[in-house]
Design an enzyme around this catalytic site. Structure first.
Site, PDB file in Angstrom:
ATOM      1  N   SER A 186       0.856  -1.197   0.000  1.00 26.41           N
ATOM      2  CA  SER A 186       0.000   0.000   0.000  1.00 26.41           C
ATOM      3  C   SER A 186       0.879   1.229   0.000  1.00 26.41           C
ATOM      4  O   SER A 186       2.001   1.220   0.548  1.00 26.41           O
ATOM      5  CB  SER A 186      -0.902   0.005   1.232  1.00 26.41           C
ATOM      6  N   TYR A 228      -3.243  -0.033  10.404  1.00 29.33           N
ATOM      7  CA  TYR A 228      -3.204  -0.462   9.005  1.00 29.33           C
ATOM      8  C   TYR A 228      -1.868  -0.111   8.354  1.00 29.33           C
ATOM      9  O   TYR A 228      -1.206  -0.964   7.745  1.00 29.33           O
ATOM     10  CB  TYR A 228      -4.356   0.185   8.237  1.00 29.33           C
TER      11      TYR A 228
END
Length: 705
Positions: free
Chosen positions: A581, A594
């Protein structure tokens, strides 16, 4: 596996041959043209595996047609074209020839030493510019005068054709109404033989061709179909009576393992065999533990019969002349497996050396196609999954043939030179040379975790489009089933598999990777994509939420990579791609769990790149950003949470916000990420490991350097 080696026992009664019945439906044929009626008959025959095997057999009809040049009515030979399958073909699968022109080429025939050149005359007989090439069996249909002809290879009839007592059994069954011809390779000479034999023996329903099958006929399409089915049924009933109350193949010597143990044994064995096979491309495997296979490989007569090899040309063109047989007590010994494979290759090279002449093609792949293991089953390897599966099915046919032939005088294979001349036939070699170049990922096996999600499904589709076999893993059964069905519709059932798997559960991962090994033979590519997303300020981030992110995004990647490494080491290469990500590089507000878990996975990839390199295992990462469309993650709370963090509306403004935030002002789609994954998974990036590719439409914060 020592418990497999039990004392010889009688075993259960032999399996029986299926007895076909007519499936002709008069209502379905109302109003059909003669050409469509031929197609109906062909599809009906080919869709019944008791009648013929995949791609085997051919049908024909002599039909009146209008000559496009003269407008006159002429007789046209419609015959299944080269390479087709009568069960699934359409009208364009038939070659069409002017019958009178075809019959006229016999005056050019210079004898058996020159029969291959007759194939070159067939295009000159083409009717109406039909581009479908005529097959080598065309003379069998064209030289006989009957209006409708079937030539099929059902197990029950080939059992007669491959038996030492086959001719006597043929006479017993049909009382002289079916003739018998000795082995002759397909071609023009065989067509002449059959024509002359039928002319000398009027009133026949058909002719058995030793080692080959049957050719039979009638004057209308329905009668031809029913004659074919009745002849097969007669042979099946005859063989079943001979088999009744007897164990097959001399009785059972090795009892089969339980089904679960057989699958586990195959999952362990197939990657090891695949890794030991030589060649530029990886092989694809297919495992079968059907009743006929277990009956055969566990029998007393198994070693003797397996060594004889297959007899019907349709069989050994797919399977090689003989299989590799393995000792179940020694399967755990890698040195034994390596020696067994090398011995097979040397034996195949010796076979080639004994039989080849200077004009024959070069020796082809010497690796075995069929591997047989008592108590476990049958494994087949080929360049692609469909070919591996079909090779297995053809060997299953060969097993049935051996069972029947053994009770009517004994099974007889073709002489070695005859078998070689078929395998290395110049016409077969020409067919192989005409085949298109395989797609770049044919021979590759991939696992995609989170396979039911947007990025996972797009990645799977990208690799399937270029020929890979893919196993989708996901914890959502319903969505996984839907995605799998969609991909099967597009790419076929041979190359797509799926399994429910939670990447935080090591036992489920082990089972899923073993399933991939059993279904395809090993593993070349892992795409670690399963993910979650959460957004919360630090003070509102619970320990449970923190651990959940790390369980999936860090430990899940660790566990799936740990399962992939042993399989890839056996293949001596592999590619692992992590879906990271942008937030693994660039910090994010209200997403510490996250973003830090993603950062952990990025560093894990670098560590694994170091560890995997000596074994040819590459590990790289793709970092997407804001893949909103098609994403299951963005359909949940993450959408609301990220919109809240940016103070915008989750419905109307979110996608626009991320697009405008990017340097290129473009949306990032699942297909964009899939393209980057494909590059890193493919041989195009064979010299790249430990790298990252950002797919984020440009974000300066996420620049990797």
């Amino acid at each position: 596996m020592e418990d497999l080696l039990a004392k010889p026992r009688s075993g259960p009664d032999a399996l029986q041959f299926a007895v076909p019945t007519s499936r002709w439906d008069d209502a379905a044929t109302v109003g059909l043209s003669p050409e469509s009626l031929l197609l109906y008959r062909s599809n009906l025959l080919g869709s019944d595996l008791t009648v013929t095997n995949f791609g085997g057999g051919n049908t024909s009809a002599k039909i009146d047609g209008v000559d496009p040049l003269t407008g006159e009515t002429v007789k046209v030979l419609w015959v299944k074209g080269s390479g087709g399958d009568i069960g699934s073909m359409k009208l364009d699968g038939f070659a069409t020839l002017y019958l009178d022109k075809f019959l006229a080429i016999e005056k050019l025939y210079r004898g058996i030493a020159f029969e291959d050149e007759m194939v070159n005359y067939l295009p000159h007989c083409t009717f109406n510019l039909n581009s479908r090439a005529a097959s080598i069996d065309t003379p069998l249909h064209g030289l006989l005068h009957f209006a409708h002809i079937d030539h099929v290879h059902p197990d029950a009839l080939i059992a007669l054709a491959a038996a030492a007592g086959g001719e006597q059994a043929t006479n017993e069954i049909w009382g002289g109404k079916v003739g018998w011809l000795p082995w002759k390779r397909p071609g023009f000479e065989l067509g002449v033989w059959i024509r002359d034999y039928v002319a000398a023996n009027p009133g026949l329903r058909g002719v058995m061709l030793a080692g080959h099958g049957i050719i039979c006929w009638a004057e209308d399409s329905k009668a031809c179909y029913e004659n074919t089915v009745e002849l097969i049924a007669d042979a099946a009933r005859y063989l079943n009576a001979k088999l009744a109350g007897k164990p097959a193949f001399g009785g059972q010597k090795v009892a089969p393992l339980e089904a679960e143990a057989r699958a586990a044994a195959a999952a362990r064995l197939m990657p090891r065999l695949r890794g030991l096979m030589q060649g530029e491309r990886g092989k694809l495997g297919h495992f079968d533990d059907s009743a006929e296979t277990l009956e055969f490989v566990g029998s007393n007569d198994f070693p003797r019969l397996a060594a004889i090899g297959t007899s019907c040309p349709d069989h050994f063109l797919r399977t090689k002349i003989a299989p590799l047989t393995l000792d179940p007590a020694t399967l755990q010994d890698d040195a034994y497996l390596a020696e067994a494979l090398e011995s097979y290759r040397q034996g195949y090279a010796a076979y080639y050396g004994r039989c080849a002449s200077e004009s024959d093609p070069k020796m082809r792949d010497a690796n075995p196609v069929v591997v047989l293991v008592p108590g476990v089953g049958r494994i087949t390897f080929a360049a692609d999954k469909t070919t591996a599966r079909l090779a297995g099915e053809f060997y299953g046919n060969a097993i049935n043939v051996m069972r029947g032939a053994e009770v009517i005088g004994g099974y007889a294979g073709l002489p070695e030179q005859e078998a070689f001349d078929i395998e290395y036939w110049a016409l077969e070699e020409a067919k192989l040379q005409r085949m298109p170049k395989p797609k770049p990922m044919v021979g590759k096996i991939a696992i995609v975790t989170g396979g039911a999600g947007g990025i996972g499904a797009a990645t799977a589709e990208r690799m399937l489009a270029d020929g890979a076999c893919v196993v989708l893993l996901d914890r959502s059964q319903d969505v996984l089933d839907q995605r799998t069905s969609e991909l099967v519709r597009r790419y076929g059932k041979d190359v797509v598999r799926s399994a429910v798997c939670d990447v935080t559960d090591e036992a489920q991962i082990a089972a899923a990777f073993a399933y991939a090994a059993k279904e395809f033979g090993g593993l070349d590519i892992l795409v670690a994509n399963a993910g979650i997303a959460s957004s919360a300020p630090l003070e509102e981030t619970t320990v449970e939420l923190w651990r959940k992110n790390y369980d999936v995004l860090a430990e899940g990647y660790f566990l799936t990579s740990k399962a992939a490494f042993p399989l890839m080491k056996q293949q001596k290469a592999g590619s692992i791609v992590f879906i990271g990500s942008k937030n693994g590089i660039a910090a994010a507000t209200n997403a510490s769990a996250y973003a830090s878990a993603k950062a952990a996975s990025l560093h894990l990839a670098r560590c694994l790149a170091l560890e995997g390199a000596p074994d040819g295992i590459r590990v790289n990462t793709v970092n997407p950003d804001a893949v909103i469309r098609g994403s299951r993650i963005w359909d949940g709370e993450w959408r609301q949470e990220r919109a809240g963090a940016h103070g915008i509306d989750a419905g109307s403004e979110l996608e626009e916000h991320y697009r405008l935030r990017s340097m290129l002002k473009r949306d990032v789609l699942p297909q964009d990420v899939a393209e980057a994954v494909y590059f890193l998974a493919s041989d195009a990036s064979a010299k790249s490991t430990g790298n990252m590719i950002n797919v984020d439409a440009g974000n300066a914060q996420a620049f990797t350097r």
